[in-house]
Design an enzyme around this catalytic site. Structure first.
Site, PDB file in Angstrom:
ATOM      1  N   MET A   1       0.773  -0.934   0.022  1.00 15.25           N
ATOM      2  CA  MET A   1      -0.064  -0.008  -0.052  1.00 15.25           C
ATOM      3  C   MET A   1       1.069   1.156  -0.058  1.00 15.25           C
ATOM      4  O   MET A   1       1.448   1.479   1.022  1.00 15.25           O
ATOM      5  CB  MET A   1      -0.931   0.002   1.043  1.00 15.25           C
ATOM      6  N   PRO A   2       1.093   2.140  -1.006  1.00 12.07           N
ATOM      7  CA  PRO A   2       1.789   3.397  -1.017  1.00 12.07           C
ATOM      8  C   PRO A   2       1.183   4.214  -0.191  1.00 12.07           C
ATOM      9  O   PRO A   2       0.248   4.511  -0.169  1.00 12.07           O
ATOM     10  CB  PRO A   2       1.780   3.738  -2.454  1.00 12.07           C
ATOM     11  N   PHE A   3       2.003   4.995   0.542  1.00  9.85           N
ATOM     12  CA  PHE A   3       1.637   6.328   1.304  1.00  9.85           C
ATOM     13  C   PHE A   3       2.388   7.210   0.864  1.00  9.85           C
ATOM     14  O   PHE A   3       3.657   7.091   1.083  1.00  9.85           O
ATOM     15  CB  PHE A   3       1.694   5.797   2.847  1.00  9.85           C
ATOM     16  N   ALA A  34      -0.037  -0.544  -8.034  1.00 13.74           N
ATOM     17  CA  ALA A  34      -0.995  -0.445  -6.691  1.00 13.74           C
ATOM     18  C   ALA A  34      -2.306  -0.535  -7.284  1.00 13.74           C
ATOM     19  O   ALA A  34      -2.668   0.692  -8.101  1.00 13.74           O
ATOM     20  CB  ALA A  34      -0.379   0.340  -5.804  1.00 13.74           C
ATOM     21  N   ARG A  40      -2.557   5.772  -0.561  1.00 12.33           N
ATOM     22  CA  ARG A  40      -3.020   6.992   0.389  1.00 12.33           C
ATOM     23  C   ARG A  40      -2.025   8.115   0.092  1.00 12.33           C
ATOM     24  O   ARG A  40      -0.799   8.155  -0.407  1.00 12.33           O
ATOM     25  CB  ARG A  40      -2.724   6.332   1.764  1.00 12.33           C
TER      26      ARG A  40
END
Length: 69
Positions: A1-3, A34, A40
């Site tokens: 999950m990229p933030f 992703a 996010r």
């Protein structure tokens, strides 16, 4: 999950901030594959008086440029 965490000087329109969120989300999706729902993005806006480089705040730098212009 990229933030993705972005800090910007305040003063941009809601439309500009929204466009940045969109573009960053799309870039992460293209770059790492992703799913969009897993990406996010947080945008933090900082008052120009609270951001400095070389002991000069952004507010001071902007005022100097305005006076010189």
């Amino acid at each position: 999950m990229p933030f993705i965490d972005v800090t910007l000087g305040s003063g941009r329109s809601p439309e500009q901030v929204r466009a940045l969120i969109h573009e960053l989300t799309e870039a992460a999706h293209r770059a790492v594959g992703a799913p969009l729902a897993n990406i996010r993005v947080v945008i933090r806006e900082v008052d120009p008086a609270h951001w400095a480089a070389g002991d000069v705040t952004t507010e001071e730098r902007n005022a100097r440029q305005k006076d010189a212009g």
